[in-house]
Write a protein that holds these residues in place. Structure first.
Motif, PDB file in Angstrom:
ATOM      1  N   ASN A   1      -7.552  10.026  -8.145  1.00 13.89           N
ATOM      2  CA  ASN A   1      -8.590   9.564  -9.071  1.00 13.89           C
ATOM      3  C   ASN A   1      -8.224   8.229  -9.719  1.00 13.89           C
ATOM      4  N   SER A   2      -6.975   8.112 -10.196  1.00 10.76           N
ATOM      5  CA  SER A   2      -6.560   6.879 -10.867  1.00 10.76           C
ATOM      6  C   SER A   2      -6.567   5.694  -9.906  1.00 10.76           C
ATOM      7  N   THR A   3      -6.272   5.953  -8.612  1.00 12.45           N
ATOM      8  CA  THR A   3      -6.293   4.860  -7.632  1.00 12.45           C
ATOM      9  C   THR A   3      -7.709   4.375  -7.387  1.00 12.45           C
ATOM     10  N   LEU A   4      -8.609   5.298  -7.230  1.00 16.00           N
ATOM     11  CA  LEU A   4      -9.995   4.918  -6.943  1.00 16.00           C
ATOM     12  C   LEU A   4     -10.678   4.288  -8.143  1.00 16.00           C
ATOM     13  N   VAL A   5     -10.343   4.711  -9.335  1.00 17.37           N
ATOM     14  CA  VAL A   5     -10.959   4.145 -10.541  1.00 17.37           C
ATOM     15  C   VAL A   5     -10.681   2.658 -10.631  1.00 17.37           C
ATOM     16  N   HIS A   6      -9.484   2.224 -10.218  1.00 19.42           N
ATOM     17  CA  HIS A   6      -9.095   0.821 -10.347  1.00 19.42           C
ATOM     18  C   HIS A   6      -9.250   0.044  -9.041  1.00 19.42           C
ATOM     19  N   ALA A   7      -9.698   0.708  -7.989  1.00 20.31           N
ATOM     20  CA  ALA A   7      -9.852   0.019  -6.702  1.00 20.31           C
ATOM     21  C   ALA A   7     -11.078  -0.879  -6.714  1.00 20.31           C
ATOM     22  N   LYS A   8     -10.907  -2.100  -6.224  1.00 20.15           N
ATOM     23  CA  LYS A   8     -12.033  -3.024  -6.137  1.00 20.15           C
ATOM     24  C   LYS A   8     -12.990  -2.637  -4.999  1.00 20.15           C
ATOM     25  N   LYS A   9     -12.410  -2.133  -3.944  1.00 22.98           N
ATOM     26  CA  LYS A   9     -13.218  -1.680  -2.806  1.00 22.98           C
ATOM     27  C   LYS A   9     -12.786  -0.264  -2.440  1.00 22.98           C
ATOM     28  N   PRO A  10     -13.304   0.750  -3.102  1.00 23.00           N
ATOM     29  CA  PRO A  10     -12.895   2.136  -2.837  1.00 23.00           C
ATOM     30  C   PRO A  10     -13.081   2.553  -1.382  1.00 23.00           C
ATOM     31  N   ALA A  11     -14.021   1.952  -0.690  1.00 20.74           N
ATOM     32  CA  ALA A  11     -14.268   2.378   0.696  1.00 20.74           C
ATOM     33  C   ALA A  11     -13.109   2.039   1.619  1.00 20.74           C
ATOM     34  N   ASN A  12     -12.241   1.115   1.208  1.00 20.73           N
ATOM     35  CA  ASN A  12     -11.117   0.722   2.057  1.00 20.73           C
ATOM     36  C   ASN A  12      -9.862   1.576   1.849  1.00 20.73           C
ATOM     37  N   HIS A  13      -9.969   2.608   1.035  1.00 22.93           N
ATOM     38  CA  HIS A  13      -8.786   3.395   0.695  1.00 22.93           C
ATOM     39  C   HIS A  13      -8.881   4.777   1.353  1.00 22.93           C
ATOM     40  N   VAL A  14      -7.777   5.151   1.962  1.00 22.83           N
ATOM     41  CA  VAL A  14      -7.685   6.439   2.659  1.00 22.83           C
ATOM     42  C   VAL A  14      -6.459   7.184   2.125  1.00 22.83           C
ATOM     43  N   PHE A  15      -6.658   8.445   1.731  1.00 21.64           N
ATOM     44  CA  PHE A  15      -5.587   9.253   1.145  1.00 21.64           C
ATOM     45  C   PHE A  15      -5.197  10.369   2.109  1.00 21.64           C
ATOM     46  N   HIS A  16      -3.889  10.424   2.403  1.00 16.78           N
ATOM     47  CA  HIS A  16      -3.341  11.468   3.258  1.00 16.78           C
ATOM     48  C   HIS A  16      -2.467  12.378   2.391  1.00 16.78           C
ATOM     49  N   ILE A  17      -2.935  13.581   2.178  1.00 15.61           N
ATOM     50  CA  ILE A  17      -2.223  14.535   1.325  1.00 15.61           C
ATOM     51  C   ILE A  17      -1.639  15.623   2.207  1.00 15.61           C
ATOM     52  N   VAL A  18      -0.342  15.835   2.048  1.00 21.66           N
ATOM     53  CA  VAL A  18       0.359  16.886   2.787  1.00 21.66           C
ATOM     54  C   VAL A  18       0.903  17.878   1.773  1.00 21.66           C
ATOM     55  N   THR A  19       0.656  19.148   1.997  1.00 20.07           N
ATOM     56  CA  THR A  19       1.125  20.201   1.101  1.00 20.07           C
ATOM     57  C   THR A  19       1.671  21.354   1.923  1.00 20.07           C
ATOM     58  N   ASP A  20       2.129  22.366   1.223  1.00 17.21           N
ATOM     59  CA  ASP A  20       2.694  23.525   1.924  1.00 17.21           C
ATOM     60  C   ASP A  20       1.595  24.545   2.218  1.00 17.21           C
ATOM     61  N   ARG A  21       1.986  25.577   2.899  1.00 19.54           N
ATOM     62  CA  ARG A  21       1.015  26.592   3.310  1.00 19.54           C
ATOM     63  C   ARG A  21       0.418  27.312   2.117  1.00 19.54           C
TER      64      ARG A  21
END
Length: 697
Positions: free
Chosen positions: A407-427
């Motif tokens: 959320n904090s990254t997208l709030v301050h991003a000038k072009k949110p469409a250019n941002h891709v988030f890869h989240i890895v978690t456990d089972r």
């Protein structure tokens, strides 16, 4: 012949009167021994026939030679000349005292006149019967009074003085005259002094008790001054000797006050303070002893007694030093014990999960499995492998923390469409993490949630760390009865290091095989500015772009690596500048070229017995990316919000990414409240799942 004999006898009688006049002041003021002239000089001079022939015999010692008689006569006349004026002065003083006694109201009398200008001839002429009797009575009265007042004579002396027979009087007069004549110079000087102060002595003798008390006080004061001066090393003749003694006592008293306060001896401390105030009032602004009050010596003596008693109460410095050392050693041991307890409790609190954060994944997991299967896919999946976009890697098992990073990254991003988030978690948290981002879509930005269990290539045969984490010794170290080494930080026994998520950052090329650059973010960070510029930074052939932490001593190499091991000592510099994990730009193309994953595996195998460094990802990162790290500007990444309460507010506002590294995470109750606002502003507390789990700012 008969007439001549009578003349000589007449002259002898006059000389006897003069001798008696000389003896009077000796009886009155003769406390100190009176030196005398050679044997019988006065007597010979008094009874000399005086014919001038030198052959004539004298009246008293006819067997002496004429030359000796002549010498005796000359000495007698000289001595009488020296005493004549003092006799007159003493006589006038006695008369003045008598007049003062007979006229207490101050009435004037003409009986006596000042005889200061008289000489010896006038005295002889005045010696008529009336004057002589009056003078004799005055002498007796003054001598009697002086004896009673000052005790200058023994009681036996008064008895001798009262003897009226001619033989006793003559013997007394001759003995005193002999003593006077034998005392050549010193006796005359002492008698002169006595004559000069006769008025003062006579006046003080009128009050015997007052004079005795005064002498006693002066004797006591002089004794105190002598004792104090000798103890402090000051000269008693100095005009400020007493002032120096007082100041020395005040210094000693202030020193003792500290000792008394530390030992709880409040009664003695109060007494000492009272003495100090008393003597300070006596000292005042005095600059020499003459300005001090009369009773200052009594105060000095009382202070000295108090200081001496305190000194006897306390033993020497060596005993105090030994006690202080023992107390210091005991205090240090208790301090170390308390530090260990506090560290353990802090680690325990950091590992604990608040009730609301425990509720949230459960509520999300339940919702995930109850929801329609058609709504479980994310939009914009075509962006996940596009190397032209800005890709972020977040490895976390904390749903709310990962949500704040995104959320904090997208709030301050000038072009949110250019941002891709890869989240890895456990089972365990995969369903909850996916459900959160399904319930809270990111708009034009893309998100991917992966389960680490789906990485089939990541196994113990490929990854040394997985093999080590699954070993029985490692499990016993964390969960069994294995004991940590002395002085070992309990944070290294934190079971979070058993999680492969902590080491997944070393496998980025395997996770993202089609990407060239990835920005790695820890889940305890908050983004405050647009980070797009990071992708345009030239790392100059380096693999890792990170902010160096040379100003932070805990990021020096020797704080994490065991430089007593020759393998570490021969390959690294203990004072080398470390760098921070949490926000790192990795050039995956260079990673693959330099085969960084194999470097990591090599060092991980060498540290199988944990002799090169303790567990954790930072020491492994330091050795893996040694000489392969490009320093970024410090404003990109600010650390310390998870342990340091003194981070500058301006630096926080200026930083692109703030990092809550440490145990005081913003989602925990033990977190620093002054920094929680930067994190909580990116949490939507009106979201249904957060509200249901009662999570509040």
């Amino acid at each position: 012949m008969a007439g001549a004999g009578r003349g000589r006898r007449c002259r002898g009688a006059v000389l006897l009167l003069l001798v008696a006049s000389v003896l009077a002041p000796l009886v009155l003021y003769g406390r100190s021994p009176v030196p005398s002239l050679p044997d019988s000089t006065v007597a010979r001079g008094a009874f000399d026939r005086g014919d001038g022939s030198g052959s004539g015999s004298n009246l008293v010692w006819p067997h002496m030679a004429a030359s000796e008689v002549s010498l005796a006569k000359d000495l007698t006349i000289e001595r009488l000349g020296e005493h004549k004026n003092r006799v007159l002065s003493a006589t006038d003083d006695w008369q003045a005292v008598e007049v003062a006694r007979s006229h207490p109201s101050g009435e004037k009398t003409d009986t006596w006149e000042e005889p200061v200008s008289r000489d010896a001839d006038q005295v002889v002429a005045v010696g008529n019967d009336t004057a002589q009797s009056t003078q004799d009575g005055m002498i007796k009265e003054v001598v009697s009074t002086d004896r009673l007042a000052d005790g200058f004579r023994d009681p036996g002396d008064s008895k001798e003085a009262e003897e009226q027979d001619g033989h006793g009087t003559d013997e007394k007069e001759l003995q005193d005259a002999t003593e006077v004549e034998h005392n050549d110079g010193s006796g005359a000087s002492e008698n002169n002094i006595a004559g000069t102060h006769s008025t003062t002595n006579l006046t003080s003798s009128l009050d015997k008790e007052s004079a005795t008390d005064t002498l006693s006080d002066h004797a006591s004061i002089n004794a105190d001054l002598a004792t104090s001066a000798s103890s402090t090393g000051h000269s008693a003749t100095s005009p400020d000797a007493t002032i120096r003694i007082i100041k020395d006592q005040l210094i000693r008293a202030k020193t003792y006050l500290g000792v008394l306060a530390s030992r709880g001896n409040h009664g003695t401390a109060r007494e000492l303070r009272a003495r100090m105030k008393d003597i300070q009032r006596a000292l005042g602004d005095a600059t020499d002893d003459g300005m001090l009050p009369q009773n200052v010596h009594g105060k000095i003596k009382a202070m000295e007694q108090t200081l001496g008693r305190i000194k006897r109460m306390h033993d020497g410095c060596s005993g105090a030093v030994n006690r202080l050392r023992t107390s210091l050693h005991s205090t240090e041991e208790r301090l170390q014990s308390h530090r260990k307890d506090a560290n353990y409790l802090a680690q325990l609190a950091a590992k604990s999960l608040p009730k609301g954060l425990h509720c949230l994944p459960l509520r999300l997991t339940n919702e995930y499995y109850l929801s329609n299967s058609n709504n479980k896919d994310f939009p914009n999946t075509e962006k996940l492998e596009d190397p032209k976009l800005h890709h972020y890697a977040v490895f976390s098992d904390n749903v709310l923390a990962a949500a704040v990073v995104v959320n904090s990254t997208l709030v301050h991003a000038k072009k949110p469409a250019n941002h891709v988030f890869h989240i890895v978690t456990d089972r365990l948290n995969y369903a909850a993490m996916k459900m959160w981002f399904l319930a809270n879509p990111l708009g034009e930005a893309a998100v991917q949630v992966q389960n680490i269990e789906e990485f089939t290539w990541l196994n113990s045969s490929y990854s040394p760390v997985l093999k080590q984490l699954g070993s029985s010794s490692m499990i016993d170290y964390y969960f069994g009865s294995g004991k940590a080494r002395p002085g070992e930080n309990p944070k290294f026994r934190n079971p979070k290091y058993l999680s492969i998520l902590n080491h997944l950052r070393f496998y980025l090329p395997e996770i993202f095989p089609k990407l060239n650059k990835v920005l790695f973010l820890d889940d305890d960070t908050v983004v405050q500015q647009d980070l797009s510029a990071l992708w345009s930074i030239d790392l100059k052939g380096k693999v890792n772009g990170a902010v160096e932490t040379c100003g932070e001593s805990f990021h020096r190499f020797d704080k994490y690596l065991n430089f007593s091991n020759p393998l570490i000592a021969s390959n690294f510099n203990p004072h080398s500048c470390g760098w921070a994990y949490g926000m790192n730009m990795f050039d995956l193309s260079e990673w693959r070229k330099q085969n960084i994953t194999d470097v990591y595996h090599t060092w991980q195998n060498l540290n199988e017995d944990r002799l090169l460094w303790k567990l954790g990802s930072l020491p492994a990162g330091l050795v893996t990316f040694w000489n392969r790290t490009f320093p970024l500007d410090r404003s990109w990444h600010l650390l310390g919000l998870g342990y340091n309460p003194n981070v500058n507010e301006k630096e926080i506002r200026r930083a692109s990414v703030i990092h809550y590294n440490g145990n005081l995470k913003p989602w925990l109750e033990i977190g620093l409240s002054k920094y929680r606002k930067y994190w909580s502003r990116h949490v939507n507390y009106d979201q249904v799942f957060i509200r249901e789990c009662n999570i509040n700012p």
